[in-house]
Design an enzyme around this catalytic site. Structure first.
Site, PDB file in Angstrom:
ATOM      1  CB  SER A 112      -0.944  -0.056   1.203  1.00 36.03           C
ATOM      2  OG  SER A 112      -1.920   0.940   1.158  1.00 36.03           O
ATOM      3  CG  HIS A 137      -4.252  -1.537  -2.177  1.00 39.20           C
ATOM      4  ND1 HIS A 137      -4.805  -2.246  -1.141  1.00 39.20           N
ATOM      5  CD2 HIS A 137      -3.647  -0.470  -1.585  1.00 39.20           C
ATOM      6  CE1 HIS A 137      -4.558  -1.649   0.006  1.00 39.20           C
ATOM      7  NE2 HIS A 137      -3.867  -0.564  -0.240  1.00 39.20           N
TER       8      HIS A 137
END
Length: 208
Positions: A112, A137
């Site tokens: 992330s 993501h």
């Protein structure tokens, strides 16, 4: 990456005994915790969830190292599942702002926001270890409230997503379309895959 600020406490040594090192000098012995001793070698650790308190410490350390020597590299070691977007962006902006090159290293995982920070290091100086795992993501939203407020926050998180994806494209060399597609869902990459993708420049199996 998350917009919410409700997280369990990261980077906390309350349950862990931090090793200390005794440094012998002509002026006597000095005791350092291991992280302070590594900071003297211009090494910063970013571990656990990235939230404001962690980001403030990392930013302060980078600014201190710049003031000590603006020519020598700063080494940022990452083992983190990601965290709060605004906290991560304060680290990102500081990496881009300080004069020294910032070399990034992934050990364990960079997921992330921490994957984004891994990629944001100085080009040619972004590394990971062979068994590291990288995951990219889109931002996660967790806002609750009235419908109008939810709509406002939805527009904001979409703006943040577009901005981060543009920056990711810049640092990796991938097209914005590829970044948009690959971050639509969790995208896990091995060390070699991360290198091919442009998130890192080299997979280290031994010291350079």
């Amino acid at each position: 990456m998350q917009c919410s600020h409700n997280f369990k406490t990261p980077y906390c040594h309350r349950m862990v005994v931090v090793p200390t090192v005794i440094e012998h000098t002509i002026r006597g012995d000095r005791v350092y915790d291991i992280f302070s001793l590594l900071l003297k070698e211009r090494i910063i650790f970013m571990t656990g969830t990235i939230e404001d308190s962690v980001a403030n410490l990392i930013v302060a350390q980078m600014m201190f190292l710049e003031s000590e020597n603006s020519e020598k590299d700063i080494h940022l070691y990452i083992n983190s599942p990601g965290g709060v977007i605004t906290a991560g962006m304060s680290i990102y902006d500081t990496i881009q702002f300080v004069r020294p090159d910032v070399s990034t290293f992934c050990m364990g995982q960079a997921a992330s926001m921490s994957a984004f920070l891994l990629a944001s290091g100085t080009k040619g100086k972004r590394f990971c270890l062979p068994n590291a795992r990288i995951m990219i993501h889109q931002p996660l939203g967790s806002f609750q409230g009235q419908a109008t407020d939810i709509a406002i926050h939805t527009r904001e998180i979409l703006k943040i997503k577009n901005n981060i994806n543009k920056l990711m494209a810049k640092h990796t060399g991938q097209s914005i379309d590829i970044i948009n597609k690959d971050t639509e869902r969790d995208c896990f990459l091995s060390a070699d895959e991360a290198m091919k993708y442009g998130l890192v420049d080299c997979v280290l199996s031994q010291r350079i």
